[in-house]
Write a protein that holds these residues in place. Structure first.
Motif, short mmCIF file in Angstrom:
data_model
loop_
_atom_site.label_atom_id
_atom_site.label_comp_id
_atom_site.label_asym_id
_atom_site.label_seq_id
_atom_site.Cartn_x
_atom_site.Cartn_y
_atom_site.Cartn_z
N ILE A 156 0.84 -1.19 0.00
CA ILE A 156 0.00 0.00 0.00
C ILE A 156 0.88 1.25 0.00
O ILE A 156 0.65 2.20 -0.76
CB ILE A 156 -0.94 0.01 1.22
CG1 ILE A 156 -1.96 -1.13 1.12
CG2 ILE A 156 -1.66 1.35 1.33
CD1 ILE A 156 -2.88 -1.04 -0.07
N ARG A 160 -3.35 -1.30 -6.17
CA ARG A 160 -3.82 -0.90 -4.84
C ARG A 160 -5.16 -1.57 -4.51
O ARG A 160 -5.38 -2.04 -3.39
CB ARG A 160 -3.95 0.62 -4.81
CG ARG A 160 -4.17 1.23 -3.43
CD ARG A 160 -4.22 2.75 -3.56
NE ARG A 160 -4.35 3.43 -2.28
CZ ARG A 160 -3.34 3.79 -1.50
NH1 ARG A 160 -2.10 3.50 -1.87
NH2 ARG A 160 -3.55 4.41 -0.35
N SER A 161 -6.05 -1.61 -5.49
CA SER A 161 -7.36 -2.24 -5.26
C SER A 161 -7.21 -3.73 -4.96
O SER A 161 -7.93 -4.28 -4.12
CB SER A 161 -8.27 -2.04 -6.48
OG SER A 161 -7.85 -2.82 -7.59
N TYR A 218 -5.79 -4.05 -1.29
CA TYR A 218 -6.80 -3.74 -0.29
C TYR A 218 -7.87 -4.83 -0.21
O TYR A 218 -8.32 -5.19 0.88
CB TYR A 218 -7.46 -2.39 -0.59
CG TYR A 218 -6.84 -1.25 0.19
CD1 TYR A 218 -6.61 -1.35 1.56
CD2 TYR A 218 -6.50 -0.06 -0.44
CE1 TYR A 218 -6.04 -0.30 2.27
CE2 TYR A 218 -5.93 0.99 0.26
CZ TYR A 218 -5.70 0.86 1.61
OH TYR A 218 -5.12 1.89 2.32
N SER A 219 -8.28 -5.36 -1.35
CA SER A 219 -9.27 -6.44 -1.35
C SER A 219 -8.78 -7.62 -0.52
O SER A 219 -9.53 -8.21 0.26
CB SER A 219 -9.57 -6.89 -2.78
OG SER A 219 -10.20 -5.86 -3.52
N TRP A 226 -8.71 -6.62 3.29
CA TRP A 226 -10.04 -6.55 3.89
C TRP A 226 -10.65 -7.94 4.04
O TRP A 226 -11.27 -8.24 5.05
CB TRP A 226 -10.95 -5.66 3.05
CG TRP A 226 -10.51 -4.23 3.03
CD1 TRP A 226 -9.74 -3.59 3.97
CD2 TRP A 226 -10.79 -3.25 2.02
NE1 TRP A 226 -9.52 -2.28 3.61
CE2 TRP A 226 -10.16 -2.03 2.43
CE3 TRP A 226 -11.51 -3.26 0.84
CZ2 TRP A 226 -10.24 -0.86 1.67
CZ3 TRP A 226 -11.58 -2.09 0.08
CH2 TRP A 226 -10.96 -0.91 0.49
N GLU A 247 -11.54 -2.29 7.62
CA GLU A 247 -12.07 -1.95 6.30
C GLU A 247 -12.74 -0.59 6.28
O GLU A 247 -12.52 0.23 5.37
CB GLU A 247 -13.05 -3.02 5.84
CG GLU A 247 -13.59 -2.81 4.44
CD GLU A 247 -14.42 -3.97 3.95
OE1 GLU A 247 -15.11 -3.79 2.93
OE2 GLU A 247 -14.39 -5.05 4.58
N CYS A 306 -10.15 2.25 6.53
CA CYS A 306 -9.35 2.30 5.30
C CYS A 306 -10.11 2.97 4.17
O CYS A 306 -9.57 3.79 3.43
CB CYS A 306 -8.95 0.89 4.88
SG CYS A 306 -7.59 0.19 5.82
N LYS A 307 -11.39 2.63 4.06
CA LYS A 307 -12.19 3.17 2.97
C LYS A 307 -12.35 4.68 3.10
O LYS A 307 -12.30 5.42 2.11
CB LYS A 307 -13.56 2.48 2.92
CG LYS A 307 -13.50 1.08 2.35
CD LYS A 307 -14.87 0.45 2.29
CE LYS A 307 -14.79 -0.96 1.70
NZ LYS A 307 -16.11 -1.62 1.65
N GLU A 346 -9.27 6.19 1.95
CA GLU A 346 -9.18 6.09 0.49
C GLU A 346 -10.06 7.12 -0.21
O GLU A 346 -9.66 7.72 -1.21
CB GLU A 346 -9.57 4.68 0.03
CG GLU A 346 -8.52 3.62 0.26
CD GLU A 346 -7.21 3.95 -0.44
OE1 GLU A 346 -7.11 3.74 -1.67
OE2 GLU A 346 -6.29 4.42 0.24
#
Length: 330
Positions: free
Chosen positions: A182, A202-203, A206-207, A210, A217, A220-221, A224
């Motif tokens: 990240i 990055r997606s 993170y997936s 999480w 989560e 973090c969101k 983001e």
């Protein structure tokens, strides 16, 4: 070009150049015919291997020759070698592909061959203990992360390199913390918001974080969304940011979140009245909201979507029919 002296070539010089190019083409075609014939005849000799090197230096996108090269290694060279010698061949192949990537960093077949090399590193049968047996593999995979970082430093948007990075991370014997990834993508994105490959990477990270529960989560969101909003205001015409925003919204899609993001984009649209990405995103999110409301609220959203799509028909006439089709679906 200004400042560059124009060189006038004589007829003889042009003819000589033409002859040289014709000679190169003749040699290339002869070499191609020779190798394809050898392949058909199952020639797995060292001579054939050397010829594949010559041809791939000229045309690294000749995937049939890459396949033939691997067949020669597997069927003709490796069976007669000890593990240490095979490992040396693999290292040499990695060196050759690295040299090729410097000139052709986006040729899929070079990256593909590099993966094959990593997957065919032999164990050390003379070592004691599992760690020693796998030492060759561990050292080579660790080195690959440094290699791919070097290539991304040269071109931070090379999606082949990013894909290869994910491959290394998924298969290395010494995994690095995902939060480190990240931080790495943050550095690349802050250097250039337009780096779609960094956003995509990055997606993926993170997936995974999480899903595994390694990160909070919800928190973090929110962080983001702050990052993406900053990117939107910095460069509202950058498609990469909007695509990532759609992914981020899609991980929740609650009415509360959709309404919040719609308001934020409408504020940006007040400043960027003709921004296509703002308008397209508003249409996208308001259409998502249509499935969550009814009655007067639904009619209001439908009317707003129609108005936005009509604006897009003017701003983006090449997709006029697409927008017209979307209006009919409302």
């Amino acid at each position: 070009m200004h400042g560059v002296k124009r060189v006038r070539h004589t007829r003889e010089a042009l003819e000589a150049k033409k002859l040289r190019e014709q000679a190169k083409l003749t040699d290339y075609l002869a070499l191609t015919d020779d190798l394809l014939h050898r392949k058909q005849e199952n020639d797995y000799s060292l001579d054939a291997f050397k010829l594949t090197t010559r041809l791939l230096q000229v045309n690294p996108e000749f995937y049939t020759i890459w396949n033939y090269r691997r067949q020669i290694l597997i069927k003709g060279i490796f069976p007669e070698k000890q593990p240490r010698e095979i490992y040396e061949y693999i290292n040499e192949e990695l060196g050759n592909t690295m040299a090729a990537l410097k000139s052709h960093p986006k040729v899929y077949w070079i990256w593909n061959h590099r993966r094959w090399c990593l997957e065919n590193i032999p164990n050390n049968p003379d070592a004691d203990g599992l760690e020693a047996v796998n030492k060759w593999k561990s050292a080579t995979w660790d080195r690959e992360m440094m290699v791919v970082e070097k290539l991304l430093n040269a071109d931070a948007r090379n999606f082949h390199a990013w894909s290869y990075r994910r491959y290394i991370l998924a298969n290395t014997t010494n995994p690095r913390p995902e939060v480190t990834e990240i931080a790495y993508t943050t550095s690349k994105i802050e250097a250039n918001f337009s780096n779609f490959s960094a956003w995509h990477h990055r997606s993926k990270v993170y997936s995974s974080l999480w899903t595994s529960g390694k990160l909070d989560e919800a928190k973090c969101k929110e962080d983001e969304f702050d990052l993406v909003q900053n990117a939107m205001y910095t460069d509202p015409n950058d498609q990469s940011v909007w695509i990532y925003h759609r992914w981020l919204v899609g991980t929740d899609s609650s009415a509360e979140l959709l309404n919040r993001e719609v308001r934020a984009i409408e504020e940006l649209l007040d400043q960027e009245s003709n921004n296509k990405w703002c308008i397209e995103s508003l249409v996208h999110y308001k259409r998502m909201l249509l499935s969550k409301v009814d009655g007067d609220e639904r009619e209001r959203l439908s009317a707003e979507c129609k108005q936005l799509l009509e604006r897009l028909q003017t701003l983006d006439p090449c997709r006029r029919e697409r927008y017209a089709s979307m209006i009919k679906q409302l």
